[in-house]
Design a protein around this motif. Structure first.
Motif, PDB file in Angstrom:
ATOM      1  N   LEU A  54       0.810  -1.218   0.000  1.00 20.13           N
ATOM      2  CA  LEU A  54       0.000   0.000   0.000  1.00 20.13           C
ATOM      3  C   LEU A  54       0.846   1.272   0.000  1.00 20.13           C
ATOM      4  O   LEU A  54       0.295   2.379   0.029  1.00 20.13           O
ATOM      5  CB  LEU A  54      -0.923   0.006   1.225  1.00 20.13           C
ATOM      6  N   CYS A  55       2.188   1.082  -0.043  1.00 14.64           N
ATOM      7  CA  CYS A  55       3.113   2.238   0.010  1.00 14.64           C
ATOM      8  C   CYS A  55       2.783   3.136   1.202  1.00 14.64           C
ATOM      9  O   CYS A  55       2.625   4.363   1.061  1.00 14.64           O
ATOM     10  CB  CYS A  55       3.055   3.033  -1.300  1.00 14.64           C
ATOM     11  N   ASP A  56       2.661   2.526   2.395  1.00 19.98           N
ATOM     12  CA  ASP A  56       2.307   3.297   3.591  1.00 19.98           C
ATOM     13  C   ASP A  56       3.518   3.820   4.353  1.00 19.98           C
ATOM     14  O   ASP A  56       3.355   4.604   5.286  1.00 19.98           O
ATOM     15  CB  ASP A  56       1.461   2.430   4.540  1.00 19.98           C
ATOM     16  N   TYR A  57       4.726   3.385   4.002  1.00 20.60           N
ATOM     17  CA  TYR A  57       5.880   3.720   4.838  1.00 20.60           C
ATOM     18  C   TYR A  57       6.785   4.766   4.161  1.00 20.60           C
ATOM     19  O   TYR A  57       6.780   5.924   4.535  1.00 20.60           O
ATOM     20  CB  TYR A  57       6.656   2.434   5.159  1.00 20.60           C
ATOM     21  N   ASP A  58       7.540   4.363   3.199  1.00 19.37           N
ATOM     22  CA  ASP A  58       8.343   5.311   2.423  1.00 19.37           C
ATOM     23  C   ASP A  58       7.744   5.375   1.021  1.00 19.37           C
ATOM     24  O   ASP A  58       7.477   4.331   0.409  1.00 19.37           O
ATOM     25  CB  ASP A  58       9.803   4.855   2.321  1.00 19.37           C
ATOM     26  N   TYR A  59       7.542   6.581   0.499  1.00 18.85           N
ATOM     27  CA  TYR A  59       6.925   6.669  -0.818  1.00 18.85           C
ATOM     28  C   TYR A  59       7.137   8.051  -1.426  1.00 18.85           C
ATOM     29  O   TYR A  59       7.501   9.011  -0.746  1.00 18.85           O
ATOM     30  CB  TYR A  59       5.422   6.370  -0.748  1.00 18.85           C
ATOM     31  N   LEU A  60       6.887   8.087  -2.737  1.00 19.27           N
ATOM     32  CA  LEU A  60       6.885   9.332  -3.490  1.00 19.27           C
ATOM     33  C   LEU A  60       5.467   9.523  -4.013  1.00 19.27           C
ATOM     34  O   LEU A  60       4.823   8.555  -4.425  1.00 19.27           O
ATOM     35  CB  LEU A  60       7.861   9.214  -4.673  1.00 19.27           C
TER      36      LEU A  60
END
Length: 276
Positions: A54-60
């Motif tokens: 879900l890209c809940d931690y590190d993301y762009l």
């Protein structure tokens, strides 16, 4: 105008941005925003962010869509001109580099060296001509592979700088010759000039052989199970061997001849300042 907040630097003259410390791992809890990004398709040069379904931690984030893992926003047009980056307090990656415009042009390619001057007509009795060290090596290699004798003409005043022996390991006769003021084969005090084996015979005529240096045998020519060695109407100078044969070292080989040639300032550490 293009601007950024946080630790994500603009690079390539403002055409790209990277994660902190790129290409090294980025740090924990480092958020940043880049504003004023042109509305063009993004180019993802590199992308390695902590993965999550879900890209809940590190993301762009681009256009409200999160990107993480190794799938970046390649080709996405930032409609609001904003790229946001978030990172939590655990796990990192090697980060990302994203560009959005044509980057500064690469320096122009180094101009090619001019082609060598055309060879003069071959003297009678020669098969081929060589205008460069590489060509000389390749002609001898090809002759050895085809078991064919070869006579090679070198242009007068040509100066070939060698960084290793020119080798022949086939039972053929090789002639390397020049005319007029002669061509120079220069070992640059780094290498001997020729290495012979397998019955290969060598004739050098009308040449200038200089600065051949061998750690052990044959500053000019080392022949181990080679054929005959002839140096004719040539100048040999400043050649040396750490052990034997300042100019020529021949072991289990054919006859050695120096005819009409001058030898100056050549030496060997143990035996045979000229021939052994």
């Amino acid at each position: 105008p293009l601007s950024g907040t946080g630790p994500c630097p603009l690079t390539d003259g403002g055409a790209c941005a990277t994660s902190p410390n790129y290409p090294g791992d980025y740090g924990l809890g480092q958020d940043c925003t880049i504003n004023g990004v042109p509305m063009v398709g993004l180019e993802v040069v590199a992308f390695d962010v902590e993965p999550d379904s879900l890209c809940d931690y590190d993301y762009l984030t681009v256009n409200g869509v999160k990107y993480c893992g190794t799938s970046g926003p390649q080709g996405v047009v930032p409609e609001d001109g904003v790229i946001e980056r978030k990172s939590d307090e655990s796990d990192v990656g090697s980060g990302w580099k994203i560009c959005w415009a044509i980057r500064p042009p690469s320096p122009p390619p180094t101009p090619r060296s001019p082609p060598p001057p055309p060879l003069p007509p071959l003297s009678p009795g020669f098969d081929v001509a060589a205008a460069s060290e590489d060509k000389l090596r390749s002609l001898i290699t090809e002759a050895a592979a085809s078991q064919a004798n070869v006579s090679i003409y070198l242009p007068s005043r040509a100066d070939f700088k060698l960084d290793s022996h020119i080798s022949c390991a086939s039972n053929i006769n090789v002639t390397v010759a020049s005319s007029g003021e002669g061509a120079t084969l220069d070992g640059q005090e780094q290498t001997g000039l020729f290495s012979l084996s397998g019955g290969c015979s060598l004739t050098l005529r009308g040449l200038i052989l200089v600065n051949g240096k061998a750690l052990s045998l044959g500053g000019g020519v080392v022949s181990a199970t080679g054929g005959d060695v002839e140096i004719i109407d040539s100048t040999v100078k400043d050649c040396s061997a750490g052990q034997n044969g300042g100019v020529i070292s021949a072991f289990r080989s054919g006859a050695v001849s120096l005819i009409g040639s001058t030898v100056t300032d050549c030496s060997a550490g143990i035996r045979g300042g000229v021939v052994y």
